[in-house]
Design a protein around this motif. Structure first.
Motif, PDB file in Angstrom:
ATOM      1  N   ALA A 188       0.895  -1.422   0.011  1.00 53.76           N
ATOM      2  CA  ALA A 188       0.034  -0.045  -0.068  1.00 53.76           C
ATOM      3  C   ALA A 188       0.769   1.333   0.098  1.00 53.76           C
ATOM      4  O   ALA A 188       0.395   2.267  -0.676  1.00 53.76           O
ATOM      5  CB  ALA A 188      -0.866   0.135   1.226  1.00 53.76           C
ATOM      6  N   LEU A 189       2.119   1.271   0.744  1.00 55.33           N
ATOM      7  CA  LEU A 189       2.847   2.448   0.683  1.00 55.33           C
ATOM      8  C   LEU A 189       3.288   2.519  -0.412  1.00 55.33           C
ATOM      9  O   LEU A 189       3.693   3.720  -1.096  1.00 55.33           O
ATOM     10  CB  LEU A 189       3.996   2.107   1.908  1.00 55.33           C
ATOM     11  N   ILE A 190       3.763   1.369  -1.269  1.00 55.08           N
ATOM     12  CA  ILE A 190       4.145   1.834  -2.646  1.00 55.08           C
ATOM     13  C   ILE A 190       3.283   2.374  -3.555  1.00 55.08           C
ATOM     14  O   ILE A 190       3.591   3.227  -4.195  1.00 55.08           O
ATOM     15  CB  ILE A 190       4.822   0.280  -3.308  1.00 55.08           C
ATOM     16  N   CYS A 191       2.057   1.758  -3.373  1.00 58.14           N
ATOM     17  CA  CYS A 191       1.173   2.639  -4.309  1.00 58.14           C
ATOM     18  C   CYS A 191       0.783   3.922  -3.820  1.00 58.14           C
ATOM     19  O   CYS A 191       0.711   4.632  -4.838  1.00 58.14           O
ATOM     20  CB  CYS A 191      -0.265   1.692  -4.109  1.00 58.14           C
ATOM     21  N   ILE A 192       0.926   4.233  -2.612  1.00 63.02           N
ATOM     22  CA  ILE A 192       0.940   5.592  -2.250  1.00 63.02           C
ATOM     23  C   ILE A 192       1.950   6.626  -2.834  1.00 63.02           C
ATOM     24  O   ILE A 192       1.552   7.560  -3.329  1.00 63.02           O
ATOM     25  CB  ILE A 192       0.970   5.841  -0.569  1.00 63.02           C
ATOM     26  N   CYS A 193       3.140   6.051  -2.624  1.00 63.89           N
ATOM     27  CA  CYS A 193       4.193   6.890  -3.291  1.00 63.89           C
ATOM     28  C   CYS A 193       4.153   6.956  -4.967  1.00 63.89           C
ATOM     29  O   CYS A 193       4.304   7.997  -5.607  1.00 63.89           O
ATOM     30  CB  CYS A 193       5.679   5.901  -3.114  1.00 63.89           C
ATOM     31  N   LYS A 194       3.737   5.868  -5.435  1.00 67.25           N
ATOM     32  CA  LYS A 194       3.570   5.598  -6.981  1.00 67.25           C
ATOM     33  C   LYS A 194       2.610   6.790  -7.424  1.00 67.25           C
ATOM     34  O   LYS A 194       2.754   7.505  -8.535  1.00 67.25           O
ATOM     35  CB  LYS A 194       3.087   4.326  -7.429  1.00 67.25           C
ATOM     36  N   ASN A 195       1.565   6.966  -6.659  1.00 65.06           N
ATOM     37  CA  ASN A 195       0.151   7.826  -7.046  1.00 65.06           C
ATOM     38  C   ASN A 195       0.513   9.179  -6.457  1.00 65.06           C
ATOM     39  O   ASN A 195      -0.434  10.146  -6.671  1.00 65.06           O
ATOM     40  CB  ASN A 195      -0.920   7.414  -6.522  1.00 65.06           C
ATOM     41  N   SER A 196       1.696   9.509  -5.586  1.00 65.17           N
ATOM     42  CA  SER A 196       1.713  10.765  -5.137  1.00 65.17           C
ATOM     43  C   SER A 196       2.376  11.853  -5.923  1.00 65.17           C
ATOM     44  O   SER A 196       3.337  11.404  -6.964  1.00 65.17           O
ATOM     45  CB  SER A 196       2.517  10.668  -3.706  1.00 65.17           C
ATOM     46  N   SER A 197       2.123  12.941  -5.956  1.00 65.45           N
ATOM     47  CA  SER A 197       2.163  14.025  -6.734  1.00 65.45           C
ATOM     48  C   SER A 197       3.488  15.036  -5.964  1.00 65.45           C
ATOM     49  O   SER A 197       3.677  16.058  -6.252  1.00 65.45           O
ATOM     50  CB  SER A 197       1.382  14.877  -7.271  1.00 65.45           C
ATOM     51  N   MET A 198       3.822  14.576  -4.743  1.00 61.65           N
ATOM     52  CA  MET A 198       4.815  15.226  -3.874  1.00 61.65           C
ATOM     53  C   MET A 198       5.979  15.510  -4.611  1.00 61.65           C
ATOM     54  O   MET A 198       6.626  14.424  -5.220  1.00 61.65           O
ATOM     55  CB  MET A 198       4.913  14.672  -2.563  1.00 61.65           C
ATOM     56  N   LYS A 199       6.732  16.706  -4.438  1.00 59.38           N
ATOM     57  CA  LYS A 199       7.975  17.017  -5.007  1.00 59.38           C
ATOM     58  C   LYS A 199       8.980  16.560  -4.100  1.00 59.38           C
ATOM     59  O   LYS A 199       8.786  16.430  -3.066  1.00 59.38           O
ATOM     60  CB  LYS A 199       8.001  18.344  -5.714  1.00 59.38           C
ATOM     61  N   SER A 200      10.232  16.414  -4.770  1.00 58.49           N
ATOM     62  CA  SER A 200      11.352  16.105  -3.798  1.00 58.49           C
ATOM     63  C   SER A 200      11.466  17.212  -2.795  1.00 58.49           C
ATOM     64  O   SER A 200      11.283  18.378  -3.031  1.00 58.49           O
ATOM     65  CB  SER A 200      12.848  15.738  -4.709  1.00 58.49           C
ATOM     66  N   ASN A 201      12.005  16.406  -1.761  1.00 55.74           N
ATOM     67  CA  ASN A 201      12.217  17.439  -0.607  1.00 55.74           C
ATOM     68  C   ASN A 201      13.423  16.830   0.282  1.00 55.74           C
ATOM     69  O   ASN A 201      13.936  15.800   0.193  1.00 55.74           O
ATOM     70  CB  ASN A 201      10.912  17.744   0.033  1.00 55.74           C
ATOM     71  N   ILE A 202      13.622  17.633   1.316  1.00 53.81           N
ATOM     72  CA  ILE A 202      14.938  17.181   2.149  1.00 53.81           C
ATOM     73  C   ILE A 202      14.786  15.832   2.745  1.00 53.81           C
ATOM     74  O   ILE A 202      15.344  14.877   2.882  1.00 53.81           O
ATOM     75  CB  ILE A 202      15.043  18.329   3.323  1.00 53.81           C
ATOM     76  N   ILE A 203      13.388  15.456   3.072  1.00 53.10           N
ATOM     77  CA  ILE A 203      13.225  14.355   3.821  1.00 53.10           C
ATOM     78  C   ILE A 203      13.255  13.127   2.794  1.00 53.10           C
ATOM     79  O   ILE A 203      13.914  12.070   2.927  1.00 53.10           O
ATOM     80  CB  ILE A 203      11.605  14.107   4.430  1.00 53.10           C
ATOM     81  N   SER A 204      12.614  13.104   1.650  1.00 51.59           N
ATOM     82  CA  SER A 204      12.711  12.159   0.404  1.00 51.59           C
ATOM     83  C   SER A 204      14.335  12.202  -0.258  1.00 51.59           C
ATOM     84  O   SER A 204      14.585  10.976  -0.441  1.00 51.59           O
ATOM     85  CB  SER A 204      11.787  12.613  -0.783  1.00 51.59           C
ATOM     86  N   GLY A 205      14.906  13.108   0.130  1.00 51.26           N
ATOM     87  CA  GLY A 205      16.640  12.973  -0.072  1.00 51.26           C
ATOM     88  C   GLY A 205      17.164  12.239   0.856  1.00 51.26           C
ATOM     89  O   GLY A 205      18.059  11.435   0.511  1.00 51.26           O
ATOM     90  N   TRP A 206      16.718  12.449   2.072  1.00 55.31           N
ATOM     91  CA  TRP A 206      17.302  11.432   3.139  1.00 55.31           C
ATOM     92  C   TRP A 206      17.015   9.980   2.765  1.00 55.31           C
ATOM     93  O   TRP A 206      17.861   9.363   3.143  1.00 55.31           O
ATOM     94  CB  TRP A 206      16.741  11.639   4.484  1.00 55.31           C
ATOM     95  N   GLY A 207      15.781   9.932   2.467  1.00 56.50           N
ATOM     96  CA  GLY A 207      15.465   8.553   2.149  1.00 56.50           C
ATOM     97  C   GLY A 207      16.164   7.966   0.894  1.00 56.50           C
ATOM     98  O   GLY A 207      16.677   6.684   1.033  1.00 56.50           O
ATOM     99  N   VAL A 208      16.548   8.614  -0.051  1.00 55.03           N
ATOM    100  CA  VAL A 208      17.421   8.113  -1.309  1.00 55.03           C
ATOM    101  C   VAL A 208      18.836   7.939  -0.826  1.00 55.03           C
ATOM    102  O   VAL A 208      19.472   6.992  -0.813  1.00 55.03           O
ATOM    103  CB  VAL A 208      17.275   9.317  -2.410  1.00 55.03           C
ATOM    104  N   ASN A 209      19.380   8.880  -0.064  1.00 57.13           N
ATOM    105  CA  ASN A 209      20.683   8.895   0.298  1.00 57.13           C
ATOM    106  C   ASN A 209      21.092   7.827   1.688  1.00 57.13           C
ATOM    107  O   ASN A 209      22.191   7.382   1.753  1.00 57.13           O
ATOM    108  CB  ASN A 209      21.232  10.321   0.680  1.00 57.13           C
ATOM    109  N   TYR A 210      20.101   7.983   2.584  1.00 64.05           N
ATOM    110  CA  TYR A 210      20.529   7.517   3.998  1.00 64.05           C
ATOM    111  C   TYR A 210      19.861   6.185   4.271  1.00 64.05           C
ATOM    112  O   TYR A 210      20.251   5.531   5.387  1.00 64.05           O
ATOM    113  CB  TYR A 210      20.360   8.478   4.988  1.00 64.05           C
ATOM    114  N   SER A 211      18.629   5.761   3.643  1.00 69.26           N
ATOM    115  CA  SER A 211      17.957   4.682   4.390  1.00 69.26           C
ATOM    116  C   SER A 211      18.505   3.479   4.236  1.00 69.26           C
ATOM    117  O   SER A 211      18.575   2.760   5.496  1.00 69.26           O
ATOM    118  CB  SER A 211      16.543   4.600   3.376  1.00 69.26           C
TER     119      SER A 211
END
Length: 267
Positions: free
Chosen positions: A182-205
């Motif tokens: 469900a989380l994957i579907c939420i992310c797939k359908n979200s129009s949220m732009k990249s931000n500092i938190i998403s950057g943390w996810g990409v670089n540090y998760s």
């Protein structure tokens, strides 16, 4: 995925498992009562080869085996058989986790938990290629996610109050897989732009997953000095914050170590 792609993924995961294990050598040394012999025996054991030097690294080893088994299944098994095996692994893993919550030691649980890498890789591939079409819209995905959170707690509550299970930590409540989907579907359908938190996810998760128990070990020792270890929320927040700061510092000051830990530039 072709053979070259499989080999590249496996090579990166092996590097992540190796360097992730090295990080825990200081803790293993302290747990070995300062014995070099015990430390070496632990670090070069067969279990470390499969699961890494610290308990949570089992999932990296599971993914390595899972990708290899996925390649074998794609070459030798039908889609129906591979999907049936995947679903069976998930169910057996859940059943083993349930039985363990009653205080029984079941080694078959750890076997199926290790095979979970194959099940998740194969099911993920099925969803990604459209062989399984379960993509949810944005709002229904949120509904499914919160429902799954409720069901995970409800499963624990029923087993505890109605069937006499223990308070032992559950590793695999059944609703965790649809919750992740469900989380994957939420992310797939979200129009949220990249931000500092998403950057943390990409670089540090990935890095946080690898080193969080390293941070937790020393944070717990520190909190013990002030009798604050009983506050689990404090440990949770402190572990995340310290792990994030460590990785940020590594990325800026020691990019070589950061890259190795994350499997970056590993051929």
């Amino acid at each position: 995925m072709d053979a070259e792609s499989i080999l590249r993924r496996v090579t990166k995961l092996i590097a992540v498992l190796f360097y992730g294990s090295i990080i825990y050598i200081p803790i293993l040394y302290m747990q070995s009562r300062d014995s070099i012999v015990i430390l070496i025996d632990k670090f070069i054991s067969l279990n470390t080869l499969h699961n890494g030097a610290f308990g949570h690294l089992w999932f990296i080893g599971s993914l390595i085996s899972g990708i290899i088994l996925f390649w074998y299944a794609r070459q030798n098994l039908s889609h129906k058989v591979s999907l049936t095996i995947s679903i069976t692994i998930v169910i057996m893993c859940w059943m083993g986790d349930v039985v363990k919550s009653f205080g029984y030691e079941l080694w078959f649980f750890f076997t199926f938990r290790y095979l979970l890498g194959f099940a998740l890789v194969y099911i993920g591939w099925c969803v990604g290629t459209g062989k399984l079409k379960f993509i949810l819209a944005y709002k229904p995905a949120w509904l499914v996610f919160f429902l799954c959170i409720f069901l995970m707690g409800f499963e624990y509550y029923i087993l505890l109050t109605k069937f006499g299970a223990t308070h032992s930590e559950r590793q695999f409540p059944l609703a965790c897989i649809p919750a992740a989907f469900a989380l994957i579907c939420i992310c797939k359908n979200s129009s949220m732009k990249s931000n500092i938190i998403s950057g943390w996810g990409v670089n540090y998760s990935l890095g946080i997953y690898i080193i969080h128990l390293f941070s937790l070990y020393f944070i717990s020792l520190f909190l013990d000095l002030y009798r604050l270890n009983k506050y689990s929320s404090l440990r949770l927040v402190a572990t995340f914050a310290v792990s994030l700061i460590i990785l940020m510092a590594m990325k800026k000051c020691t990019p070589y170590a950061y890259n190795k830990l994350n499997g970056i530039l590993v051929k």
